[in-house]
Design an enzyme around this catalytic site. Structure first.
Site, PDB file in Angstrom:
ATOM      1  N   LYS A  78      -9.118  -3.345  -9.831  1.00  0.00           N
ATOM      2  CA  LYS A  78      -8.402  -2.365  -9.018  1.00  0.00           C
ATOM      3  C   LYS A  78      -7.032  -2.159  -9.640  1.00  0.00           C
ATOM      4  CE  LYS A  78      -6.598  -1.306  -4.447  1.00  0.00           C
ATOM      5  NZ  LYS A  78      -6.619  -1.636  -3.031  1.00  0.00           N
ATOM      6  N   LYS A 109     -11.904   0.711  -9.512  1.00  0.00           N
ATOM      7  CA  LYS A 109     -11.145   1.664  -8.716  1.00  0.00           C
ATOM      8  C   LYS A 109      -9.843   1.992  -9.399  1.00  0.00           C
ATOM      9  CE  LYS A 109      -8.994   1.815  -4.192  1.00  0.00           C
ATOM     10  NZ  LYS A 109      -8.656   1.042  -3.036  1.00  0.00           N
TER      11      LYS A 109
HETATM   12  C1  PBG Z   1      -5.758  -1.166   0.224  1.00  0.00           C
HETATM   13  C2  PBG Z   1      -6.666  -0.056  -0.189  1.00  0.00           C
HETATM   14  C3  PBG Z   1      -6.226   1.106  -0.812  1.00  0.00           C
HETATM   15  C4  PBG Z   1      -7.323   1.893  -1.006  1.00  0.00           C
HETATM   16  C5  PBG Z   1      -8.422   1.218  -0.504  1.00  0.00           C
HETATM   17  N1  PBG Z   1      -8.008  -0.001   0.000  1.00  0.00           N
HETATM   18  C6  PBG Z   1      -4.875   1.568  -1.152  1.00  0.00           C
HETATM   19  C7  PBG Z   1      -3.962   0.690  -1.870  1.00  0.00           C
HETATM   20  O1  PBG Z   1      -4.351  -0.237  -2.561  1.00  0.00           O
HETATM   21  O2  PBG Z   1      -2.772   0.908  -1.724  1.00  0.00           O
HETATM   22  C8  PBG Z   1      -7.238   3.231  -1.651  1.00  0.00           C
HETATM   23  C9  PBG Z   1      -8.403   4.113  -1.496  1.00  0.00           C
HETATM   24  C10 PBG Z   1      -8.140   5.513  -1.835  1.00  0.00           C
HETATM   25  O3  PBG Z   1      -7.076   5.906  -2.360  1.00  0.00           O
HETATM   26  O4  PBG Z   1      -9.055   6.303  -1.560  1.00  0.00           O
HETATM   27  N2  PBG Z   1      -6.284  -2.379   0.438  1.00  0.00           N
END
Ligand code: PBG
Length: 412
Positions: free
Chosen positions: A280, A333
Site C-alpha cells: 500500500k 493499492k
Molecule cells: C485507510 C484506507 C484508505 C483507503 C482505504 N483504507 C486511505 C488512506 O490510507 O489514507 C483508500 C481507498 C481509496 O482511496 O479508495 N485505512
C-alpha cells in the site's frame, strides 16, 4: 450439365441430403424403398446419396456456389506496393470478433469484484462530492438496497468503510473494537439478510482516530507500531465476532498479519481470512476517500507507514512477510498506476492477488467522462480488464455495480 444437380440451399437443410427429394434425373439407379418414407435405413440412404453427388462432381457437374467475392477497392491514390515478405502477420488473429474472442487471454466477471461501500449512522444516503455515484449509505436501508442491487448482477462481495462521528474518535481509536459499533452492527444486519454474502472489513484506526492516522500517534508524531497492532487485533476480532468473512488490514503496521492471525485463532476464528494490504503506497490518489470518511490526517502524512511510490523491490519484502505471517490474499493499492507491482506479486507468490482501484482513479474516470473527454464506461471497463491482465484475481472497485451491469449486458 450442372443444371441437373440440385442446387444446395443457402441454409443447410438436412432433409435435402438424405434422399427425401427425388435424385437428379441423370442418375440411373433408384433409391431403396425404405429411404423415401422412414428413418431406419437413413445411413444407407445418406451414403447412396453422397456417392451420387460425388459421382456428379467427378463427372464435371459441379454444383453452383456463390462466386469468389471481388477484391474490395482501395481508395484512389492508395500506393501500389509489393506485399511485405512477412511470414508472421499478427493481425490475422485479430481479423474478426469471433477470432478475437477465441484468442482473448484475460476475462473478467462480476465474481472478480469486491464492492467498497461507505456507511454512516444516518438514514439518508449522502452523496460524496469527489466520487460521483458514491454515497455514504445509511447502514440500515441504503446499504442493504445497494447490496441487493449488487447481488442481482453477481457481485456478492463487499468491503465496508465507516464514517464515524467525531465524538467517538479518540487518539487510541477504541471505537474500532466496540462490539456494537457501526461496522459490527452492520455486518450482523447484512449477514442476517444475506448469509452467503462475503463481507470484507477494513482493519485500521483512521476512521476512529482523532488524529486521522492509521495508528496511535505519539507526542512527537511517531506512529506507534506494536501498540497499534494490539488495537487492530481487538478490531479484527470484533469484526469476526460479528460475522466478517475476510478482515483486511490496510494500516501498514509491521507484523500485523501474524498478530491478527494469532488473535483470530485464539478466539476461534480459524475460518476468517486475512486480506493483507501488502503493498500500500503513500498515494495522493486516496484524496476523495478521505473526504468521504472525513479521515484526512490532522497533521503530517502517512509516509512512515505507507510505501514510497518510487519503490518496487520493497514490495517483495512486504510480500514475504505477509506470506510467512499467514495472509490469505495479497493486495496492491492503488491499482492502475501500480500494474508493475501487481505483476511482481503475481509472479512471485502463489496466493490470490487483489488490486484496489482507489477513489482517485475512480474520480478521474468519472470527471473526464462527465466532461465528455472520454467514454466513461469503456475506459472503466478497460481499466478493470488491465488490472486483471496484470495479475489481479479480485478487484476492489467503486465501479463494481456499474461494471457488473455492463458485463451482464444491462444498460442503465
Ligand atoms: C485507510 C484506507 C484508505 C483507503 C482505504 N483504507 C486511505 C488512506 O490510507 O489514507 C483508500 C481507498 C481509496 O482511496 O479508495 N485505512
Amino acid at each position: 450439365m450442372a443444371s441437373s444437380i440440385p442446387s444446395a440451399p443457402s441454409a443447410l437443410n438436412c432433409q435435402r441430403y438424405v434422399g427425401l427429394r427425388a435424385p437428379p434425373r441423370s442418375f440411373k439407379f433408384t433409391l431403396p424403398q425404405a429411404a423415401t418414407n422412414s428413418r431406419s435405413p437413413r445411413l444407407f440412404v445418406v451414403r447412396a446419396s453422397d456417392s451420387e453427388f460425388e459421382a456428379a462432381v467427378v463427372a464435371g457437374n459441379v454444383p453452383p456456389a456463390p462466386p469468389v467475392p471481388p477484391k474490395p477497392a482501395a481508395p484512389v491514390g492508395t500506393p501500389v506496393v509489393p506485399s511485405l515478405p512477412l511470414h508472421r502477420r499478427p493481425r490475422r488473429n485479430r481479423k474478426s470478433p469471433a477470432l478475437r474472442s477465441a484468442f482473448q487471454e484475460t476475462s473478467i466477471s462480476p465474481a472478480n469484484f469486491v464492492y467498497p461501500l461507505f456507511i454512516h449512522e444516518g438514514e439518508e444516503d449522502t452523496p460524496i462530492g469527489a466520487m460521483p455515484g458514491c454515497y455514504r449509505l445509511g447502514w440500515r436501508h441504503g446499504l442493504v438496497e445497494e447490496v441487493t442491487k449488487a447481488r442481482d448482477v453477481g457481485v456478492n462481495s463487499v468491503v465496508l468503510f465507516p464514517k464515524i462521528p467525531d465524538a467517538l474518535k479518540s487518539p487510541t481509536g477504541d471505537e474500532a473494537y466496540n462490539e456494537n459499533g457501526l461496522v459490527p452492527r452492520t455486518i450482523r444486519l447484512l449477514k442476517d439478510k444475506y448469509p452467503d454474502l462475503v463481507i470484507y472489513t477494513d482493519v485500521a484506526l483512521d476512521p476512529y482516530s482523532s488524529d486521522g492516522h492509521d495508528g496511535i500517534v505519539r507526542e512527537d508524531g511517531v506512529i506507534m507500531n506494536d501498540e497499534t497492532v494490539h488495537q487492530l487485533c481487538k478490531q479484527a476480532v470484533a469484526q469476526a465476532q460479528a460475522g466478517a468473512d475476510v478482515v483486511s488490514p490496510s494500516d501498514m503496521m509491521d507484523g500485523r498479519v501474524g498478530a491478527l492471525r494469532a488473535a483470530l485463532d485464539a478466539e476461534g476464528f480459524q475460518h476468517v481470512s486475512i486480506m493483507s494490504y501488502t503493498a500500500k503506497y503513500a498515494s495522493s490518489f486516496y484524496g476523495p476517500f478521505r473526504e468521504a470518511l472525513d479521515s484526512n490526517p490532522r497533521f503530517g502524512d502517512k509516509k512512515t507507514y505507507q510505501m514510497n511510490p518510487a519503490n518496487y523491490r520493497e514490495a517483495l519484502t512486504e510480500m514475504r512477510e505477509d506470506e510467512s505471517e499467514g495472509a490469505d490474499i495479497l493486495l496492491v493499492k492503488p491499482g492502475l498506476p501500480y500494474l508493475d507491482i501487481i505483476r511482481l506479486l503475481r509472479d512471485n507468490s502463489p496466493l490470490p492477488i487483489a488490486a484496489y482501484q482507489v477513489s482517485g482513479e475512480y474520480a478521474m474516470i468519472k470527471a473526464a467522462g462527465a466532461l465528455k473527454m472520454i467514454d466513461e464506461e469503456k475506459v472503466m471497463m478497460e481499466s478493470l480488464m488491465c488490472l486483471r491482465r496484470a495479475g489481479a484475481d479480485i478487484i476492489l472497485t467503486y465501479s463494481a455495480l456499474q461494471a457488473a451491469r455492463c458485463l451482464c449486458g444491462e444498460k442503465r
